[in-house]
Scaffold this motif. Structure first.
Motif, PDB file in Angstrom:
ATOM      1  N   THR A  52      44.928 112.426 -13.433  1.00  0.00           N
ATOM      2  CA  THR A  52      43.989 111.528 -12.838  1.00  0.00           C
ATOM      3  C   THR A  52      43.071 111.031 -14.236  1.00  0.00           C
ATOM      4  N   LEU A  53      43.122 111.325 -15.283  1.00  0.00           N
ATOM      5  CA  LEU A  53      42.332 110.548 -16.133  1.00  0.00           C
ATOM      6  C   LEU A  53      42.868 109.321 -16.744  1.00  0.00           C
ATOM      7  N   TRP A  54      41.889 108.326 -16.373  1.00  0.00           N
ATOM      8  CA  TRP A  54      42.246 107.032 -16.691  1.00  0.00           C
ATOM      9  C   TRP A  54      41.287 106.627 -17.971  1.00  0.00           C
ATOM     10  N   TYR A  55      42.067 105.824 -18.915  1.00  0.00           N
ATOM     11  CA  TYR A  55      41.318 105.170 -20.077  1.00  0.00           C
ATOM     12  C   TYR A  55      41.272 103.600 -19.775  1.00  0.00           C
ATOM     13  N   LEU A 126      38.311  97.230 -30.422  1.00  0.00           N
ATOM     14  CA  LEU A 126      38.485  98.095 -29.499  1.00  0.00           C
ATOM     15  C   LEU A 126      37.215  98.710 -28.964  1.00  0.00           C
ATOM     16  N   GLU A 127      36.926  98.833 -27.659  1.00  0.00           N
ATOM     17  CA  GLU A 127      35.937  99.875 -27.253  1.00  0.00           C
ATOM     18  C   GLU A 127      36.764 100.599 -26.228  1.00  0.00           C
ATOM     19  N   ILE A 128      36.759 102.028 -25.914  1.00  0.00           N
ATOM     20  CA  ILE A 128      37.707 102.793 -25.053  1.00  0.00           C
ATOM     21  C   ILE A 128      36.661 103.750 -24.269  1.00  0.00           C
ATOM     22  N   GLU A 129      36.907 103.603 -22.830  1.00  0.00           N
ATOM     23  CA  GLU A 129      36.034 104.532 -22.049  1.00  0.00           C
ATOM     24  C   GLU A 129      37.056 105.496 -21.563  1.00  0.00           C
ATOM     25  N   VAL A 130      36.822 106.651 -21.986  1.00  0.00           N
ATOM     26  CA  VAL A 130      37.721 107.867 -21.537  1.00  0.00           C
ATOM     27  C   VAL A 130      37.122 108.507 -20.328  1.00  0.00           C
ATOM     28  N   GLY A 131      37.988 108.556 -19.046  1.00  0.00           N
ATOM     29  CA  GLY A 131      37.486 109.212 -17.821  1.00  0.00           C
ATOM     30  C   GLY A 131      36.700 108.094 -17.292  1.00  0.00           C
ATOM     31  N   THR A 132      37.091 106.856 -17.110  1.00  0.00           N
ATOM     32  CA  THR A 132      36.361 105.690 -16.360  1.00  0.00           C
ATOM     33  C   THR A 132      36.329 106.212 -15.110  1.00  0.00           C
ATOM     34  N   LYS A 133      35.117 105.731 -14.313  1.00  0.00           N
ATOM     35  CA  LYS A 133      35.111 105.772 -13.057  1.00  0.00           C
ATOM     36  C   LYS A 133      35.468 104.824 -12.267  1.00  0.00           C
ATOM     37  N   ASP A 134      35.921 103.584 -12.894  1.00  0.00           N
ATOM     38  CA  ASP A 134      36.433 102.185 -12.028  1.00  0.00           C
ATOM     39  C   ASP A 134      37.659 102.878 -11.077  1.00  0.00           C
ATOM     40  N   GLU A 135      37.492 102.153 -10.112  1.00  0.00           N
ATOM     41  CA  GLU A 135      38.836 102.444  -9.351  1.00  0.00           C
ATOM     42  C   GLU A 135      39.972 101.627  -9.556  1.00  0.00           C
ATOM     43  N   VAL A 136      41.083 102.292  -9.879  1.00  0.00           N
ATOM     44  CA  VAL A 136      42.153 101.819 -10.626  1.00  0.00           C
ATOM     45  C   VAL A 136      43.242 102.109  -9.357  1.00  0.00           C
ATOM     46  N   PRO A 137      43.951 101.211  -9.051  1.00  0.00           N
ATOM     47  CA  PRO A 137      45.207 101.571  -8.304  1.00  0.00           C
ATOM     48  C   PRO A 137      46.368 102.148  -8.916  1.00  0.00           C
ATOM     49  N   ASP A 138      46.734 103.398  -8.458  1.00  0.00           N
ATOM     50  CA  ASP A 138      47.626 104.189  -9.064  1.00  0.00           C
ATOM     51  C   ASP A 138      48.929 104.316  -8.278  1.00  0.00           C
ATOM     52  N   LEU A 139      49.773 103.108  -8.729  1.00  0.00           N
ATOM     53  CA  LEU A 139      51.048 102.790  -7.997  1.00  0.00           C
ATOM     54  C   LEU A 139      52.007 103.602  -9.031  1.00  0.00           C
ATOM     55  N   ASN A 140      53.032 103.880  -8.584  1.00  0.00           N
ATOM     56  CA  ASN A 140      54.422 104.496  -9.164  1.00  0.00           C
ATOM     57  C   ASN A 140      55.135 103.387  -9.909  1.00  0.00           C
ATOM     58  N   ILE A 141      54.979 103.597 -11.193  1.00  0.00           N
ATOM     59  CA  ILE A 141      55.562 102.494 -12.301  1.00  0.00           C
ATOM     60  C   ILE A 141      57.110 102.506 -12.056  1.00  0.00           C
ATOM     61  N   ASN A 142      57.585 103.822 -11.841  1.00  0.00           N
ATOM     62  CA  ASN A 142      59.166 103.852 -11.841  1.00  0.00           C
ATOM     63  C   ASN A 142      59.640 103.090 -10.637  1.00  0.00           C
ATOM     64  N   ASP A 168      58.539  89.612 -14.978  1.00  0.00           N
ATOM     65  CA  ASP A 168      58.838  89.789 -13.566  1.00  0.00           C
ATOM     66  C   ASP A 168      57.612  89.728 -12.784  1.00  0.00           C
ATOM     67  N   PRO A 169      57.235  88.774 -11.901  1.00  0.00           N
ATOM     68  CA  PRO A 169      56.119  88.430 -11.145  1.00  0.00           C
ATOM     69  C   PRO A 169      55.388  89.823 -10.694  1.00  0.00           C
ATOM     70  N   GLU A 170      56.113  90.493  -9.874  1.00  0.00           N
ATOM     71  CA  GLU A 170      55.666  91.431  -8.991  1.00  0.00           C
ATOM     72  C   GLU A 170      55.308  92.722 -10.058  1.00  0.00           C
ATOM     73  N   LEU A 171      56.104  92.996 -11.020  1.00  0.00           N
ATOM     74  CA  LEU A 171      56.007  94.106 -12.047  1.00  0.00           C
ATOM     75  C   LEU A 171      54.737  93.743 -12.887  1.00  0.00           C
ATOM     76  N   GLU A 172      54.616  92.371 -13.328  1.00  0.00           N
ATOM     77  CA  GLU A 172      53.628  91.974 -14.299  1.00  0.00           C
ATOM     78  C   GLU A 172      52.278  91.928 -13.305  1.00  0.00           C
ATOM     79  N   ALA A 173      52.079  91.743 -12.349  1.00  0.00           N
ATOM     80  CA  ALA A 173      50.642  91.585 -11.499  1.00  0.00           C
ATOM     81  C   ALA A 173      50.467  93.220 -11.740  1.00  0.00           C
ATOM     82  N   TYR A 174      50.964  94.209 -11.953  1.00  0.00           N
ATOM     83  CA  TYR A 174      50.507  95.457 -12.214  1.00  0.00           C
ATOM     84  C   TYR A 174      50.392  95.927 -13.357  1.00  0.00           C
ATOM     85  N   CYS A 175      51.415  95.927 -14.308  1.00  0.00           N
ATOM     86  CA  CYS A 175      51.529  96.512 -15.644  1.00  0.00           C
ATOM     87  C   CYS A 175      52.198  95.456 -16.515  1.00  0.00           C
ATOM     88  N   PHE A 176      52.111  95.859 -17.918  1.00  0.00           N
ATOM     89  CA  PHE A 176      52.798  95.509 -18.926  1.00  0.00           C
ATOM     90  C   PHE A 176      54.006  96.294 -19.389  1.00  0.00           C
TER      91      PHE A 176
END
Length: 553
Positions: A52-55, A126-142, A168-176
């Motif tokens: 559950t740890l997001w960067y 770069l600046e990195i925020e470890v354990g960000t409180k932002d809400e990130v949609p956690d979709l299954n990349i696989n 790929d449009p639908e893949l690129e909309a979520y991740c690289f």
């Protein structure tokens, strides 16, 4: 509080309950500050749930650069990879998220959170925020990757198009998810193998910046073991990568735009090495290979694939006759109202060279800018097939180098065709003559169910020194007597012998890439009229009604 957001003395328990860990670049990096950040990062992640740890990555002042430029360079600068999620821009900054990034973030810390791109002289800060409180949609990349792969399978189920997969449009909309990362490529190939309905015969990996394909096509991936076509243009492949897939029975391979192509100064050496790895290869970089393993037409610019069989057949047939002792057979290729003209001139500085004599051509040159007597313009325009043939028969004996040809079909319509071809030839009976350069423009008109030459314009000069070095590097077998294949109806032909039929089967197989069994069937359907057979082939090829087994050899 330390410059990276938390005092080192804070306990792991309190870090989880209080605030994210913020990492910034040091104005002056030191070993001590680097170690402090890495230690704090380790303590923070040990006290957190990695699932559950997001960067949160913030690339400052970077909106002048594209998403792909930023993400590729960030990923290229760390050995341990991750998947960037939900990229967006805000107030001049580029922002994205990722999970499972401990090793990459430690690597960025060692680089003082600054990624250098030497070629472009760019610094990505770069600046990195470890354990960000932002809400990130956690979709299954696989799952997203699997859906993207399934969308790329052709309706025939035998072709897989993974070109520019990261877009790929639908893949690129979520991740690289670039295939330049080996683990990503391997995952996609395994996914495709798992979901395959039938074994793939064609795979397109173009424009993915792939560097390594070792191990991707193992024997246990049975649905890729029968690949006949591999398109891998515009990647970063080396020769060692190609040697790792020599077990694939490839017939068609596209590699232009890869670093391995730059290793060769001479095209023929490149062809020889690639064909040495793939002996069954019939087409390389879009150009058909002859039975001797050389390009039939070295450069082919026609955008209509259906025009290529006609072009190859026409050039092979025309110049095999032109170079033979049977130029009288050219009579059947011209119409009764055809026109022909020749122009010739010296290259700058060559007019005084002993071996650059062009007298045979200059005396018949219809170059209006250099004619002293303009009344000759009509005399030097040859009209009608008989007059044209008499003029062509006066030409010196020639030998053309097919590996030097470049060709284009400018127009390919049912009523007419325009062809432009350039190349080199020599006069084998004149030991003192230099290699010549020619350009030929043909206009063919559909007449009485066949195409005949309506207009023929030829230009001849001496070749350049560079062209002379590369000319006739490949030894060609002596051409057999050309078949009498006039562009007339079948009924006027003399019955063909079995030997002639065999030659025609070999020729149509070479031109169309069909095996000889299907080449014979095609010829039998049109009573062994080669040109009608090619028209017949083009029609069914465009209709996609020719089965795949017709191209298996």
């Amino acid at each position: 509080m330390a410059d990276f957001g938390l005092p080192v003395s804070v306990t792991p328990e309190s870090m989880v309950l209080t605030m994210p860990l913020y990492l910034f670049a040091d104005p002056q990096q030191s070993v001590s500050s680097t170690n402090n950040k890495i230690n704090a990062l380790r303590k923070f992640t040990q006290a957190s749930d990695s699932n559950t740890l997001w960067y949160k990555f913030i690339v400052r002042n970077s909106t002048d650069y594209t998403k792909e430029f930023i993400l590729r360079n960030l990923l290229d600068n760390v050995s341990s990879k991750y998947v960037p999620i939900k990229f967006f821009t805000e107030k001049g900054d580029s922002i994205f998220y990722a999970k499972f990034c401990l090793e990459p973030v430690m690597s960025y810390i060692r680089q003082n959170l600054t990624v250098r791109v030497p070629l472009n002289k760019v610094l990505l800060k770069l600046e990195i925020e470890v354990g960000t409180k932002d809400e990130v949609p956690d979709l299954n990349i696989n799952d997203l990757v699997a859906l993207a792969v399934q969308r790329r399978v052709a309706s025939s189920f035998t072709a897989l198009d993974l070109s520019s997969f990261h877009t790929d449009p639908e893949l690129e909309a979520y991740c690289f998810f670039p295939l330049s990362i080996f683990n990503n490529l391997q995952k996609v190939i395994k996914c495709a193998d798992h979901f395959a309905v039938t074994p793939f015969t064609s795979l397109d990996l173009s424009r993915n910046k792939i560097k390594i394909i070792h191990g991707c096509f193992q024997e246990k991936l049975t649905n890729f073991m029968n690949l006949r076509v591999l398109k891998a243009r515009d990647n970063e492949l080396s020769m060692s990568s190609m040697q790792a897939i020599t077990h694939l029975p490839l017939l068609d391979l596209e590699l232009d735009g890869n670093p391995l192509c730059e290793l060769y100064e001479k095209e023929l050496e490149y062809v020889k090495d690639i064909q040495g790895m793939f002996p069954s290869l019939k087409t390389l970089d879009g150009c058909p290979l002859s039975s001797q393993g050389i390009f039939i037409v070295r450069q082919f610019f026609c955008k209509q694939p259906s025009a290529q069989p006609f072009l190859e057949q026409f050039l092979t047939h025309y110049y095999s006759i032109f170079d033979s002792d049977n130029r009288h057979l050219l009579l059947g290729l011209y119409q009764s109202d055809s026109t022909f003209s020749l122009t010739s001139t010296f290259l700058p500085g060559q007019s005084t060279s002993t071996n650059a004599n062009l007298n045979d051509y200059l005396s018949e040159s219809r170059n209006i800018l250099k004619l002293c007597d303009l009344t000759k313009t009509d005399d030097l325009l040859y009209k009608g097939n008989k007059q044209i043939l008499e003029f062509l028969k006066k030409f010196p004996k020639t030998q053309h180098d097919p590996t030097s040809f470049t060709a284009d079909v400018l127009v390919f319509e049912p009523t007419h065709i325009k062809i432009s071809v350039t190349g080199l030839f020599r006069e084998p009976h004149n030991n003192f003559a230099s290699v010549r350069f020619f350009k030929r423009n043909f206009v063919l008109q559909y007449f009485n169910k066949v195409y005949l030459i309506l207009n023929d314009m030829m230009f001849i000069t001496n070749c350049t020194s560079e062209q002379a070095v590369s000319a006739f590097r490949v030894k060609h077998p002596e051409p057999a007597d050309p078949l009498d294949l006039h562009l007339t109806t079948r009924s006027t032909h003399i019955p063909l012998s079995n030997e002639q039929k065999v030659k025609m089967v070999e020729k149509i197989s070479d031109i169309t890439n069909m095996n000889q069994e299907w080449g014979r069937r095609c010829l039998e359907d049109v009573q062994y009229d080669l040109r009608n057979a090619l028209v017949y082939f083009q029609k069914h090829y465009e209709e996609k009604s020719i089965p795949s087994e017709a191209f298996l050899k």
